[in-house]
Design an enzyme around this catalytic site. Structure first.
Site: not given
Length: 317
Positions: A53, A207, A212, A214, A216-217
């Site tokens: 990471y 996730s 991302g 979900l 709403g972006k």
């Protein structure tokens, strides 16, 4: 924060975990400090990490923060090994040598003598499963790891791995399996969830907000600063930017309006109620995003909303 046992093991974790994939990358040291403090103040314990990471910078940064704040005893450190950077590429390597080298690197960078949970990051088809699993066994036997698990394994791979370890003299069980799981990806319910239930393993969901989507972006388009607009990430997110998945997001939006919470809260609350889920791993680029996700702890979905979300997500495929 609520806490759960991981499968049938004695390992107890917060049911929301802090994902650190962006630490050392898009999350700098100051933001990482704020996120760690926010997570601990909320009662969080489970921190998910890996030496790959942040292009290798994550665990050194995380270890510095753990030492600086003196919080090692408050954390359940869940590490992984199996992906490595070579020649500018990310490749799988499930060999015993690489896995144990990565474990030693994680311990040095995190400044600890053991990981609470150590997981194989991905199956490696080029290495015998027995060799890969033997590294887990050795890590527990030498005291560098307390519990072991797997990540991104299919249902049949999970069953074979658990059966092989259970037949060994030390009978060191796999306590967890980590897979992508959300309202826009319910594939684990076909094989992985039933296998985990039968084998007594907890599920760690990565996730949980569908890359991302979900949150709403993307309801009104693709923001310029989002992953979907970033080369290298656009295809990853774009897989869920379909009309069917959009219907799931709109169902979440209606539920969120009725409950007076955010779309992300509803999505996380749905996931946390699913069988075998021990924790959802929430990663964020900003502390405010993390705070919003952690607030999902206070949301309980009425049965009719849960069923409606089940139906619309199943129809979306």
């Amino acid at each position: 924060m609520q806490y759960r046992r991981v499968g049938r093991s004695g390992l107890t974790v917060s049911r929301l975990a802090l994902g650190t994939m962006n630490f050392g990358g898009t999350v700098d040291s100051y933001e990482a400090q704020d996120q760690l403090t926010t997570f601990l103040d909320a009662g969080g314990t489970l921190v998910d990490t890996a030496p790959i990471y942040g292009d290798g910078a994550c665990e050194e940064l995380l270890g510095t923060l753990i030492s600086k704040n003196g919080v090692r005893d408050r954390l359940v450190l869940a590490g992984k090994a199996g992906f490595v950077r070579r020649g500018g590429q990310t490749v799988r390597d499930g060999s015993r040598g690489n896995l144990l080298d990565q474990l030693d690197l994680s311990l040095r960078q995190l400044g600890t003598d053991h990981l609470d949970l150590w997981q194989i990051h991905t199956p490696d088809p080029d290495v015998p499963m027995e060799e890969t699993l033997g590294a887990l066994e050795h890590a527990v036997r030498t005291g560098r790891v307390r519990y072991v698990g797997i990540s991104n394994y299919t249902g049949w791979q999970t069953a074979i791995a658990q059966t092989w370890l259970a037949g060994r003299a030390d009978t060191i069980p796999l306590v967890s399996t980590q897979v992508e799981y959300s309202l826009v990806n319910r594939d684990p319910e076909d094989e992985v969830v039933p296998a985990a239930a039968h084998l007594g393993m907890g599920l760690l969901a990565w996730s949980p907000l569908g890359r991302g989507v979900l949150s709403g972006k993307y309801r009104a388009g693709i923001p310029g600063d989002s992953r979907a607009a970033t080369p290298g990430w656009d295809a990853f997110v774009g897989e869920y930017l379909t009309p069917g998945k959009a219907g799931v997001v709109e169902a979440l939006a209606r539920a969120s309006e009725g409950l007076g919470v955010t779309i992300a809260h509803v999505a996380l609350a749905w996931l946390l109620e699913r069988p075998q889920v021990s924790a959802a791993i929430v990663g964020a680029r900003t502390t405010s995003q993390l705070q919003e996700n952690l607030a999902a702890e206070d949301v309980e979905l009425p049965a009719e909303i849960h069923q409606a979300l089940d139906d619309v997500s199943e129809a979306a495929g």
